[in-house]
Design an enzyme around this catalytic site. Structure first.
Site, PDB file in Angstrom:
ATOM      1  N   GLU A   1       0.822  -0.839  -0.686  1.00 42.75           N
ATOM      2  CA  GLU A   1       0.153   0.540   0.108  1.00 42.75           C
ATOM      3  C   GLU A   1       0.743   1.032   0.380  1.00 42.75           C
ATOM      4  OE1 GLU A   1      -2.328  -0.452   3.659  1.00 42.75           O
ATOM      5  OE2 GLU A   1      -3.468  -1.894   2.965  1.00 42.75           O
TER       6      GLU A   1
ATOM      7  N   CYS B   1      -3.667  34.432   8.187  1.00 46.91           N
ATOM      8  CA  CYS B   1      -3.546  35.121   9.146  1.00 46.91           C
ATOM      9  C   CYS B   1      -2.936  33.634  10.355  1.00 46.91           C
ATOM     10  CB  CYS B   1      -4.048  35.694   9.947  1.00 46.91           C
ATOM     11  SG  CYS B   1      -5.017  36.523   8.223  1.00 46.91           S
TER      12      CYS B   1
END
Ligand SMILES: *Cc1c(COP(=O)(O)O)cnc(C)c1O
Length: 451
Positions: free
Chosen positions: A303, A380
């Site tokens: 995988e 921000c």
């Protein structure tokens, strides 16, 4: 798109990710001596001009070559590569991998839908992992006819049995065992210790297998593990497989049929510098994984995610502003943590390179200027950075930077924080380019909201 370039001998080995990303002398550059970063045969400045920034760019040949290295390394062992969809789940990338013969590892119903949309026939090579599968997701996977469920708890075994019985369909089962192996990686992406939420303790496994075997609609078929991500040392993989091999023997002597061993993913990539030999690296990994299993006659389910797509993609960004606060120098770029969160989330390192190298900047006869900078985005948050106190070649406002090795867990983890539309994604194959995901618009972001 005219490539108009030739292969130049490159002094930028560390900055390149062949065969996907290499510098070439480009005729289109302002000066002959400029070296321009290309994705395959296409210069990145052209792509940025045409599609805007921030922009994800992936290389088909890099993905193919990396997958090929896995196929080669495991050629003497019965195996299937089940690419881990969560690393980069773009439909075109899934289709490309499916056409190369890949199966998939999914961790949600959404990812399963993606696999089915990319290539319906890949369902029979798809494994379903994850600690919190819902009954709806389990039912969808049963209907799709996936290869095997990697079950992570006794309760989930019960849920799977219930769903399978309702559909009167057999579900092939592997238990994801937690081998209690420590791997040297970031704590957020280590998964193989008992303190982690993943899998069932390996010493509890036999009891659960007995339970599974007794259920009418469950068919015990394998064992699965996944010890974590971004692991570059083959040893912990070998250790985990040694424990799995013991378990397989114990299960077989209890009378279970174990056809599959799912080895998980997790093979790391080299973020700090260029890889020197990926094929050898994967061979070493393959040796560690297969050595403990060699006499068991099982089929491996591999995988890999990051190792296939990571170095095959870059995030292109433009320098918006240069800014100096006392002793700190900042490059404020138009990409941000919402586009690529790995530095903010894990303190991860990504190499950052100017897309146009030198030549033109050497005109005053001086050598290239280097400077210490923080590369930051417009969001921000102080965590919104791509590099801190990094020495980079001096660049100007408007210049392009490429953030390397962004093909895995880049776009897949992108968000709309600060109401920022996510970037477009391009897939390049030699001289051709395809927009595999359009840039989002603010309109789309607002579309589900009501006032
Ligand atoms: C995340 C994950 C993978 C892929 O990990 P990579 O580090 O990208 O190779 C494979 N299997 C499972 C179960 C996973 O959770």
């Amino acid at each position: 798109m005219s490539p108009g370039s030739e292969v130049a001998k490159s002094p930028y080995t560390d900055f390149e990710r062949p065969p996907g990303f290499v510098y070439r002398a480009a005729k289109s550059a302002q000066r002959d001596s400029d070296n321009v970063l290309h994705c395959e045969d296409l210069p990145l400045p052209k792509l940025a001009e045409r599609y805007g920034t921030p922009l994800y760019v992936y290389s088909t040949s890099a993905i193919r070559a990396r997958l090929g290295a896995f196929e080669k390394a495991f050629r003497n062992f019965r195996h299937a590569i089940c690419y881990s969809v969560k690393a980069n789940s773009n439909l075109s990338i899934l289709r490309l991998l499916a056409r190369e013969g890949c199966g998939f590892d999914v961790v949600s119903g959404g990812e399963l839908e993606r696999v089915l949309a990319a290539e319906r026939r890949a369902a029979k090579k798809t494994v379903f992992s994850g600690v919190g599968k819902t009954r709806e997701e389990i039912t969808a996977a049963l209907k799709a006819g996936i290869l095997i469920f990697n079950v992570e708890s006794e309760s989930e075994l019960g849920a799977l049995e219930e769903c399978a019985a309702r559909l009167r369909k057999m579900a092939r089962v592997a238990l994801r065992v937690n081998p209690d192996v420590a791997a040297d990686t970031h704590p957020y992406i280590a998964t193989g210790l008992h303190k982690h939420k993943f899998g069932v303790p390996i010493d509890r496994a036999c009891t659960l297998y007995a339970k599974a075997a007794a259920a009418k609609y469950l068919k015990v078929a394998g064992v699965s593990v996944h010890i974590g991500s971004q692991i570059t040392d083959p040893a912990p993989f070998g250790e985990a497989m040694a424990r799995v091999a013991d378990l397989v023997k114990a299960l077989r002597s209890d009378g279970h049929t174990i056809d599959y061993v799912d080895t998980g993913g997790g093979l790391g990539i080299s973020y700090q510098e260029a890889e020197n030999d990926f094929e050898t690296y994967v061979e070493n990994y393959a040796r560690a994984v297969t050595q403990p299993l060699r006499d068991l006659n099982v089929q491996l389910l591999l995988e890999p995610g990051r190792a296939i797509v990571g170095p095959a993609g870059v995030l292109l960004t433009s320098v918006l502003y240069r800014k100096q606060n006392d002793s700190k120098r900042f490059l404020i770029v138009d990409a941000a943590m919402n586009d690529l969160i790995r530095p903010a989330l894990y303190g991860a390192y990504h190499k950052i390179v100017p897309v146009v190298q030198l030549g033109s900047r050497k005109t005053d006869g001086n050598s290239v200027k280097r400077e210490m900078v923080d590369v930051v985005g417009p969001v921000c948050e102080s965590g919104d950075f791509f590099a801190r106190d990094r020495e980079l070649t001096e660049v100007k406002e408007g210049d392009l930077l490429a953030i390397l090795d962004a093909g895995a867990y880049g776009m897949a983890l992108a968000s709309n924080y600060n109401t920022r539309p996510r970037p477009a994604e391009l897939l390049v194959s030699r001289k051709s380019v395809k927009v595999i995901r359009r840039r989002e618009s603010v309109q789309q972001l607002l579309g589900n909201e009501r006032v």
